[in-house]
Design a protein around this motif. Structure first.
Motif, PDB file in Angstrom:
ATOM      1  N   TRP A 186       5.676  -0.446   7.668  1.00  0.00           N
ATOM      2  CA  TRP A 186       6.186   1.197   7.352  1.00  0.00           C
ATOM      3  C   TRP A 186       7.101   1.593   6.898  1.00  0.00           C
ATOM      4  CZ3 TRP A 186       2.053   3.158   4.871  1.00  0.00           C
ATOM      5  CH2 TRP A 186       0.139   2.758   5.162  1.00  0.00           C
TER       6      TRP A 186
ATOM      7  N   GLN B  45      10.067   4.135   4.979  1.00  0.00           N
ATOM      8  CA  GLN B  45       9.527   6.272   3.849  1.00  0.00           C
ATOM      9  C   GLN B  45      10.800   5.857   3.562  1.00  0.00           C
ATOM     10  OE1 GLN B  45       7.291   7.650   5.774  1.00  0.00           O
ATOM     11  NE2 GLN B  45       6.753   5.365   7.120  1.00  0.00           N
TER      12      GLN B  45
ATOM     13  N   LYS C 151       0.423   5.523   0.670  1.00  0.00           N
ATOM     14  CA  LYS C 151      -0.174   6.532   1.429  1.00  0.00           C
ATOM     15  C   LYS C 151      -0.601   7.889  -0.289  1.00  0.00           C
ATOM     16  CE  LYS C 151      -0.492   7.475   6.005  1.00  0.00           C
ATOM     17  NZ  LYS C 151       0.723   8.075   7.178  1.00  0.00           N
TER      18      LYS C 151
ATOM     19  N   HIS D 124       0.832  -1.646  -0.237  1.00  0.00           N
ATOM     20  CA  HIS D 124       0.105  -0.424  -0.271  1.00  0.00           C
ATOM     21  C   HIS D 124       0.820   1.142   0.521  1.00  0.00           C
ATOM     22  CE1 HIS D 124      -3.538   2.830   0.697  1.00  0.00           C
ATOM     23  NE2 HIS D 124      -2.998   3.307   1.560  1.00  0.00           N
TER      24      HIS D 124
ATOM     25  N   SER E  33       5.416   7.279   2.179  1.00  0.00           N
ATOM     26  CA  SER E  33       4.954   6.198   3.707  1.00  0.00           C
ATOM     27  C   SER E  33       4.515   5.118   2.475  1.00  0.00           C
ATOM     28  CB  SER E  33       4.527   6.463   4.085  1.00  0.00           C
ATOM     29  OG  SER E  33       4.752   7.724   5.218  1.00  0.00           O
TER      30      SER E  33
ATOM     31  N   ASP F  93      -2.348  10.156  -0.301  1.00  0.00           N
ATOM     32  CA  ASP F  93      -2.512  11.912   0.233  1.00  0.00           C
ATOM     33  C   ASP F  93      -0.541  11.967   0.843  1.00  0.00           C
ATOM     34  OD1 ASP F  93      -3.853   9.896   2.302  1.00  0.00           O
ATOM     35  OD2 ASP F  93      -3.239  11.933   4.322  1.00  0.00           O
TER      36      ASP F  93
END
Length: 602
Positions: free
Chosen positions: A514, A516, A459, A457, A503, A461
DNA sequence: CCCCCCCC
């Protein structure tokens, strides 16, 4: 398609006496009626996979064993039931009253579905053969891994002599403690220094050699007086007839060789140099390019060939384990992959090293260490050959003399030792769960790890921010009356340059995390700049969502940085991506191949 | 009968 099997082969092999070597060296076209794994447990209780083959010449069938170095042909279905093949080379062992045919080399002609002809068991006088029937396991398994043989009483047990009076040669693979009347013909591929020991049980000296023929390798050791007699006589690279040595069980944890046994050279051991050396193999190398060392695990063993770019002075270290002083010398090797690596010589090899003018050296069985990223070190069982007569050597010589000497080389990452290197390290890939379990203690000290994970997945936004277009600034700019202002550069711009801040939820078999990532990560994942992606988002949000969706389920290699930070009084560990690498399946496959080669047959 | 394979 019909195949002409070599009628009469089985009968001839069945009746061949040890001196009739011709029949062993000519080709036989046969069909395999059955191939069966015989799980032999030898006297050291280690399981040895051996395959017993019943082969037919269309008239008769006969039993044979597959040389272990051909086992993979069964395992990868290169051969199977009804395969038609040319046996290019075989050998015959006569062990006491048993005879054993070993297939050494074969070439597949076809995978047939049917049995050719109606082969029968070779007729023998009733008192001379046990009954053997295809597809029925009549194999007798005893303590010897090579005892899975047809019992036959007509063959002589004593050492036989061939027509020309030379001893008939026994394959190394056939040696066992149960039969001591043999002569092997083998090349010395490695000879150790003379080593001395002193412990509570006494003291003495010894040396070992590695002996090789076309069926396998075995280590031989001589002690004390035998050292005086045989150490000068046995020379590396030469071929000898050796007989009357003792066959002992090898202690596996001390041996790199694929042999359950080793030889003890005794006072009465006979060693005669042999000048007919054509069919005795030379050392076989599986060279790994120096660039690939980073893919090999610490403590693995590999073969390398390189040009010696630097030679250190002789120095000495003190072994922590034994407190002994050990001479050492370091060579810096380079190759066409553009990498360099340091290799340590020990003992006499370090003292006596005197090769000049950047020779090419081939090393077999050297240990991979992680000092300075990657390093190499000689074992006593490793071999070193200066300017060997090998294609790879000539090619390296030409390359180095024409251009290599002038180029610069990548050292294997100078980050001193261990897993904490900043670049991707395939040999030290860690699972996400392992990474999360490890905690990474110190607040401000980042720790680096390599991992391979699949994007689950992204992110959607805040996938990017408007950044200053000035080279290497990358600071966030703010809209200010139609232009974009960078506080750091104290400049305004007509348009920002969007940069990714991503992310990613990624997963592997162990769990999820997660990560970055910044601009480079997004460009790699989407194949578009953030400006391009933002333009799509603003003009066609459906297409933008499709692009986000399509980025999922792709797997990458990642170099990551774990750092503990505190945000709103919550302490957590954040995982930053320092580099993202799309999988190169060829490279991944090569790395797996190198890994296999590095541990193969040792 | 060794069997350590080393150190920065």
């Amino acid at each position: 398609m019909a195949f002409q099997l070599t009628a009469g082969s089985c009968e001839r092999l069945d009746n061949a006496t040890p001196s009739e070597e011709d029949v062993f060296n000519e080709p036989h076209t046969v069909q395999f009626l059955s191939i069966k794994k015989v799980n032999t447990v030898n006297a050291s209780s280690s399981a040895v996979d051996r395959y017993r083959i019943i082969m037919s010449d269309g008239i008769h069938f006969i039993q044979a064993m597959l040389a272990t170095q051909l086992n993979s042909m069964v395992q990868d279905n290169t051969i199977g039931k009804n395969t038609v093949a040319v046996i290019e080379k075989l050998t015959c062992n006569y062990v006491q009253e048993k005879r054993l045919i070993i297939i050494l080399s074969l070439r597949v002609l076809a995978h047939s579905t049917e049995k050719i002809g109606e082969p029968k068991q070779v007729e023998s006088p009733p008192d001379q053969a046990t009954s053997v029937t295809p597809n029925t396991d009549t194999i007798q398994t005893s303590a010897s891994p090579l005892s899975n043989v047809i019992t036959k009483h007509s063959k002589p047990a004593e050492q036989v002599t061939s027509k020309d009076g030379r001893p008939s040669v026994y394959p190394i693979e056939g040696l066992s403690p149960y039969q001591n009347n043999w002569t092997i013909k083998a090349r010395v591929t490695q000879k150790s220094d003379i080593k001395t020991w002193s412990n509570q049980r006494g003291e003495g000296k010894l040396f070992n050699v590695t002996l090789m023929d076309e069926t396998g390798e075995i280590r031989a050791t001589g002690f004390n007086l035998v050292v005086d007699e045989l150490y000068p006589k046995l020379e590396e690279g030469k071929v000898y007839y050796i007989s009357k040595a003792r066959v002992n069980l090898a202690k596996k944890k001390f041996s790199n060789l694929a042999n359950d046994y080793e030889l003890s050279l005794e006072r009465n051991t006979e060693v005669v140099e042999c000048h007919e050396t054509a069919n005795v193999p030379m050392i076989k190398y599986s060279f790994v390019p120096l660039s690939a060392l980073q893919d090999l695990a610490k403590d693995s063993v590999c073969d390398v060939i390189g040009v010696v770019k630097e030679v250190s002075a002789l120095s000495e270290i003190t072994s922590k384990a034994t407190n002994r002083q050990i001479p050492k010398r370091e060579l810096t090797l380079v190759d066409k992959s553009g990498f360099s690596v340091r290799l340590t010589l020990w003992g006499k090899q370090a003292e006596q090293y005197n090769a000049e003018d950047s020779p090419v050296i081939a090393f077999k069985g050297v240990k991979v260490g992680d000092f300075g990223g990657r390093s190499l070190s000689m074992f006593s069982s490793s071999t070193m050959h200066v300017n060997p007569h090998l294609e790879e050597c000539f090619a390296l010589r030409g390359w180095y003399d024409s251009s290599g000497a002038e180029q610069s080389f990548h050292a294997h990452s100078s980050a001193g030792g261990g897993a904490s290197t900043m670049s991707f390290n395939r040999a030290e890939i860690r699972s996400l769960d392992d990474v999360k379990q490890s905690g990474f203690g110190l607040p401000d000290k980042p720790e680096y790890f390599s991992t391979r994970a699949t994007i689950m997945h992204i992110k959607a936004d805040n996938i990017s921010y408007p950044a200053c277009p000035t080279q290497n600034c990358n600071k966030k700019v703010v809209e200010d009356g139609g232009t974009w202002r960078c506080e750091k550069c104290e400049k305004s711009f007509e348009a920002p340059e969007h940069r990714y801040i991503m992310s990613l939820a990624v997963a592997d078999a162990s769990g999820q995390a997660w990560l970055q990532g910044f601009n480079e990560v997004g460009v790699t994942i989407f194949g578009k700049t953030a400006n391009e992606l933002i333009a799509i988002k603003e003009s066609n949000s459906a297409q933008y969502n499709v692009l986000l969706h399509k980025a999922n389920c792709n797997t990458y290699n990642f170099s990551c940085r774990a750092k503990q930070d505190t945000y709103n009084e919550n302490t957590r560990i954040r995982y930053g991506i320092s580099r993202i690498y799309p999988l190169d399946y060829k490279e991944e496959a090569m790395a797996l191949r190198d890994l296999l080669y590095s541990s193969w047959a040792r």
